[in-house]
Design a protein around this motif. Sequence first.
Motif: not given
Length: 337
Positions: A74-77, A170-171, A264-266, A193-197
């Motif tokens: 996952d990306n965000d968080g 902020l990575v 891997f997620g959060n 990610s749920g973010g836009g591809i």
Amino acid sequence: MKGTWVDRRAIVAGLLVSTATLSLSNHVAVAQDDPLPSWSEGQPKRSIVDFVSAVTREGSPDFVPAPERIAAFDNDGTLWCEQPMYVQLAFALDRVKVLAGKHPEWRKKQPFKAVLDNDIAALAKSGEKGLVELVMAAHAGMTTAEFEKIASDWIATARHPKFARPYTELVYLPMLELLAYLRANGFKTFIVSGGGIEFMRPWSEKIYGIPPEQVVGSSIKTKFEIDGGHPALMRLPAIDLVDDGPGKPVGINSHIGRRPIAAFGNSDGDFQMLQWTTGQGGRRFGLIVHHTDAEREYSYDRKSSFGRLDNALDAAAANKWTVVSMKDDWKRIFSFQ
């Protein structure tokens, strides 16, 4: 937006319809004696190393051939900061402000008025319908090339409200080390990610070492057309895939074609991806990043408006997922700390 739970899928739906960079070579060295130097000694670090050793050692009963060593992040968080709001949502709000001069009617029309007044509480009350309307105006109606330039220019100049640094700084340093460690051991690493591809692809390789073809994200429909005598893809105000929650296994199957052996997620948005990854036979690995450090980053989980971690946290023990406490298990969070 304090005390308000913002549904991730609603935000993603809205976002879709519509640099000071961190060098991996400078900040992530895969040392033979310690491949994860920013990780504290403890169970999470041991579990990662034990898993990698088991699946890469020929002759091991858990050996996995290199082509099957797929790791989904996952990306965000999980790879970068998602507070006080998802980065792409901040991008969408900025786009509305940029376009407001061409739309004087927005001053009196919600949810645009809420954005222009910086009234996040009113924006939250607009719900999914308001978010979709908001970002339809900000993200669609342009070619993919035009959107890529707008997103790239924004990410190069925007600053995080708390840290006053580019979002690309902020990575999480420990996760960059983990990405490099896995790749050094024959893994192919993907963002899921749920973010836009198309929001992530322009900068994912520079920041994470993950090329655009290994980015899986939410997407809107596009249409081929001839624009000014040149072939182009036009972004349409219609959802193609919301790559969050149960949409993540669907996105993995569609884009990758192999089930990951590590995920891997959060947040609860990663719950089904973790289930999909670890619910198969053989050695599998699931990890949850738990935001527990209010001093160096943020502390949040069950009641957070963004990146809510509730059901997945409860399910971690039964599924044998590793839970990483940012406060206890990471020596450093960001490279600048």
